[in-house]
Design a protein around this motif. Structure first.
Motif, PDB file in Angstrom:
ATOM      1  N   LYS A 136       0.833  -1.205   0.000  1.00 30.63           N
ATOM      2  CA  LYS A 136       0.000   0.000   0.000  1.00 30.63           C
ATOM      3  C   LYS A 136       0.872   1.261   0.000  1.00 30.63           C
ATOM      4  CE  LYS A 136      -1.896   1.612   3.775  1.00 30.63           C
ATOM      5  NZ  LYS A 136      -2.641   1.752   5.002  1.00 30.63           N
ATOM      6  N   ASP A 137       1.933   1.258   0.806  1.00 30.18           N
ATOM      7  CA  ASP A 137       2.816   2.418   0.896  1.00 30.18           C
ATOM      8  C   ASP A 137       3.658   2.598  -0.366  1.00 30.18           C
ATOM      9  OD1 ASP A 137       1.845   2.973   3.445  1.00 30.18           O
ATOM     10  OD2 ASP A 137       3.359   1.715   4.403  1.00 30.18           O
ATOM     11  N   ILE A 138       4.080   1.479  -0.978  1.00 33.60           N
ATOM     12  CA  ILE A 138       4.806   1.569  -2.247  1.00 33.60           C
ATOM     13  C   ILE A 138       3.903   2.178  -3.312  1.00 33.60           C
ATOM     14  CG2 ILE A 138       5.946   0.267  -4.102  1.00 33.60           C
ATOM     15  CD1 ILE A 138       6.736  -1.815  -1.945  1.00 33.60           C
ATOM     16  N   ALA A 139       2.644   1.743  -3.320  1.00 27.80           N
ATOM     17  CA  ALA A 139       1.673   2.278  -4.287  1.00 27.80           C
ATOM     18  C   ALA A 139       1.510   3.786  -4.117  1.00 27.80           C
ATOM     19  CB  ALA A 139       0.328   1.567  -4.114  1.00 27.80           C
ATOM     20  N   ILE A 140       1.461   4.243  -2.891  1.00 31.37           N
ATOM     21  CA  ILE A 140       1.341   5.679  -2.634  1.00 31.37           C
ATOM     22  C   ILE A 140       2.604   6.408  -3.078  1.00 31.37           C
ATOM     23  CG2 ILE A 140       1.195   7.417  -0.798  1.00 31.37           C
ATOM     24  CD1 ILE A 140      -0.661   5.389   0.696  1.00 31.37           C
ATOM     25  N   MET A 141       3.773   5.844  -2.730  1.00 29.84           N
ATOM     26  CA  MET A 141       5.048   6.464  -3.111  1.00 29.84           C
ATOM     27  C   MET A 141       5.178   6.618  -4.615  1.00 29.84           C
ATOM     28  SD  MET A 141       7.799   4.601  -0.543  1.00 29.84           S
ATOM     29  CE  MET A 141       8.884   4.279  -1.884  1.00 29.84           C
ATOM     30  N   TRP A 142       4.766   5.590  -5.331  1.00 35.77           N
ATOM     31  CA  TRP A 142       4.938   5.581  -6.783  1.00 35.77           C
ATOM     32  C   TRP A 142       3.698   6.048  -7.523  1.00 35.77           C
ATOM     33  CZ3 TRP A 142       7.916   0.369  -7.789  1.00 35.77           C
ATOM     34  CH2 TRP A 142       9.215   0.495  -7.273  1.00 35.77           C
ATOM     35  N   ASN A 143       2.665   6.446  -6.787  1.00 33.96           N
ATOM     36  CA  ASN A 143       1.418   6.909  -7.391  1.00 33.96           C
ATOM     37  C   ASN A 143       0.899   5.887  -8.411  1.00 33.96           C
ATOM     38  OD1 ASN A 143      -0.711   8.677  -7.700  1.00 33.96           O
ATOM     39  ND2 ASN A 143       0.306   9.858  -9.314  1.00 33.96           N
ATOM     40  N   THR A 144       0.843   4.643  -7.954  1.00 35.12           N
ATOM     41  CA  THR A 144       0.446   3.512  -8.789  1.00 35.12           C
ATOM     42  C   THR A 144      -0.559   2.676  -8.011  1.00 35.12           C
ATOM     43  OG1 THR A 144       2.687   3.485  -9.706  1.00 35.12           O
ATOM     44  CG2 THR A 144       1.368   1.517 -10.062  1.00 35.12           C
ATOM     45  N   PRO A 145      -1.574   2.105  -8.659  1.00 37.24           N
ATOM     46  CA  PRO A 145      -2.535   1.274  -7.943  1.00 37.24           C
ATOM     47  C   PRO A 145      -1.862   0.073  -7.271  1.00 37.24           C
ATOM     48  CG  PRO A 145      -3.328   1.780 -10.151  1.00 37.24           C
ATOM     49  CD  PRO A 145      -1.918   2.264 -10.076  1.00 37.24           C
ATOM     50  N   GLU A 146      -2.408  -0.329  -6.111  1.00 37.73           N
ATOM     51  CA  GLU A 146      -1.861  -1.463  -5.361  1.00 37.73           C
ATOM     52  C   GLU A 146      -1.821  -2.724  -6.211  1.00 37.73           C
ATOM     53  OE1 GLU A 146      -3.078  -2.265  -1.237  1.00 37.73           O
ATOM     54  OE2 GLU A 146      -3.904  -0.230  -1.236  1.00 37.73           O
ATOM     55  N   GLY A 147      -2.869  -2.952  -6.983  1.00 43.89           N
ATOM     56  CA  GLY A 147      -2.925  -4.147  -7.827  1.00 43.89           C
ATOM     57  C   GLY A 147      -1.771  -4.176  -8.820  1.00 43.89           C
ATOM     58  N   THR A 148      -1.425  -3.033  -9.361  1.00 43.70           N
ATOM     59  CA  THR A 148      -0.303  -2.946 -10.300  1.00 43.70           C
ATOM     60  C   THR A 148       1.007  -3.265  -9.592  1.00 43.70           C
ATOM     61  OG1 THR A 148      -1.500  -1.257 -11.553  1.00 43.70           O
ATOM     62  CG2 THR A 148       0.872  -1.421 -11.943  1.00 43.70           C
ATOM     63  N   ILE A 149       1.162  -2.743  -8.385  1.00 45.91           N
ATOM     64  CA  ILE A 149       2.374  -3.023  -7.606  1.00 45.91           C
ATOM     65  C   ILE A 149       2.471  -4.518  -7.327  1.00 45.91           C
ATOM     66  CG2 ILE A 149       3.531  -2.677  -5.382  1.00 45.91           C
ATOM     67  CD1 ILE A 149       3.707  -0.249  -7.281  1.00 45.91           C
ATOM     68  N   LYS A 150       1.362  -5.149  -6.951  1.00 46.02           N
ATOM     69  CA  LYS A 150       1.364  -6.596  -6.675  1.00 46.02           C
ATOM     70  C   LYS A 150       1.759  -7.381  -7.917  1.00 46.02           C
ATOM     71  CE  LYS A 150      -2.128  -6.495  -3.033  1.00 46.02           C
ATOM     72  NZ  LYS A 150      -3.493  -6.865  -2.666  1.00 46.02           N
ATOM     73  N   THR A 151       1.210  -6.982  -9.054  1.00 43.55           N
ATOM     74  CA  THR A 151       1.523  -7.662 -10.308  1.00 43.55           C
ATOM     75  C   THR A 151       2.997  -7.507 -10.650  1.00 43.55           C
ATOM     76  OG1 THR A 151      -0.719  -7.295 -11.128  1.00 43.55           O
ATOM     77  CG2 THR A 151       0.977  -7.743 -12.777  1.00 43.55           C
ATOM     78  N   ARG A 152       3.505  -6.288 -10.525  1.00 41.84           N
ATOM     79  CA  ARG A 152       4.911  -6.046 -10.844  1.00 41.84           C
ATOM     80  C   ARG A 152       5.841  -6.779  -9.870  1.00 41.84           C
ATOM     81  NH1 ARG A 152       4.393   0.396 -12.285  1.00 41.84           N
ATOM     82  NH2 ARG A 152       3.370   0.088 -14.291  1.00 41.84           N
ATOM     83  N   LEU A 153       5.443  -6.852  -8.615  1.00 39.56           N
ATOM     84  CA  LEU A 153       6.221  -7.587  -7.622  1.00 39.56           C
ATOM     85  C   LEU A 153       6.257  -9.073  -7.979  1.00 39.56           C
ATOM     86  CD1 LEU A 153       7.787  -7.509  -4.946  1.00 39.56           C
ATOM     87  CD2 LEU A 153       5.606  -7.819  -3.770  1.00 39.56           C
ATOM     88  N   HIS A 154       5.112  -9.607  -8.361  1.00 38.67           N
ATOM     89  CA  HIS A 154       5.040 -11.015  -8.771  1.00 38.67           C
ATOM     90  C   HIS A 154       5.944 -11.265  -9.977  1.00 38.67           C
ATOM     91  CE1 HIS A 154       3.371 -14.983  -9.421  1.00 38.67           C
ATOM     92  NE2 HIS A 154       3.151 -14.651 -10.673  1.00 38.67           N
ATOM     93  N   LYS A 155       5.896 -10.367 -10.952  1.00 38.24           N
ATOM     94  CA  LYS A 155       6.738 -10.505 -12.145  1.00 38.24           C
ATOM     95  C   LYS A 155       8.222 -10.416 -11.795  1.00 38.24           C
ATOM     96  CE  LYS A 155       3.457  -8.850 -15.608  1.00 38.24           C
ATOM     97  NZ  LYS A 155       3.155  -7.786 -16.573  1.00 38.24           N
ATOM     98  N   ALA A 156       8.571  -9.522 -10.869  1.00 41.83           N
ATOM     99  CA  ALA A 156       9.971  -9.373 -10.460  1.00 41.83           C
ATOM    100  C   ALA A 156      10.460 -10.653  -9.773  1.00 41.83           C
ATOM    101  CB  ALA A 156      10.129  -8.171  -9.528  1.00 41.83           C
TER     102      ALA A 156
END
Length: 173
Positions: A136-156
């Protein structure tokens, strides 16, 4: 003799003066170490290491009046290094555990695998697993939806696993 006089003597190579100064600042060094490291054994080890480092570089002290400040700065830097090392070890363990990797890898092998990722993927893994920042905090920092962060984390994580699999170093649990 006052501390400034002891400091001058220590800088000139007087071992007794150096040890007297270390002894007089031992409590301050201990308080600093324990506040960072939260463990008495680690704090005592830190005092030994800082004493050694200070002895090796005593000739770099320009003003004897600031000997205590100089020592405390060495202690703070040492403690930060210890904490960073611990975090790296935790990061390595977390990533390997998340990926179900059963082999034991050195930090350098994990670091090499991380370097094969994009800067974005490395930064994302670093924030999540090294700095323990919530999605949630990464999403706020990067101004990106949480779902997108989760997807990108999974891909990484998948890319990291692929890097290990290419080398034939991964076994599924």
């Amino acid at each position: 003799m006052d501390e400034k006089g002891q400091g001058k003597k220590a800088i000139k190579g007087d071992e007794e003066a150096f040890l007297a100064l270390i002894h007089s600042y031992e409590e301050a060094l201990y308080r600093t170490a324990i506040s960072y490291l939260k463990n008495e054994g680690d704090a005592l080890e830190a005092i030994q290491e800082v004493t050694y480092r200070a002895y090796k570089s005593i000739k770099t002290v320009k003003e004897p009046a600031y000997f205590k400040t100089w020592l405390i700065r060495i202690m703070m830097n040492y403690c930060r290094d210890v904490i960073k090392k611990r975090k790296r070890e935790v990061l390595e363990e977390r990533i390997l555990n998340i990926q179900g990797i059963t082999e034991d890898f050195t930090f350098l092998e994990v670091e090499e695998a991380l370097l094969s990722l994009s800067d974005y993927e490395r930064e994302l893994l670093h924030l999540k697993y090294f700095e323990d920042v919530k999605i949630k905090d990464i999403a706020i920092m990067w101004n990106t939806p949480e779902g997108t962060i989760k997807t990108r984390l999974h891909k990484a994580l998948r890319a990291l696993r692929a890097g290990f699999e290419e080398k034939g170093e991964v076994k599924r649990v």
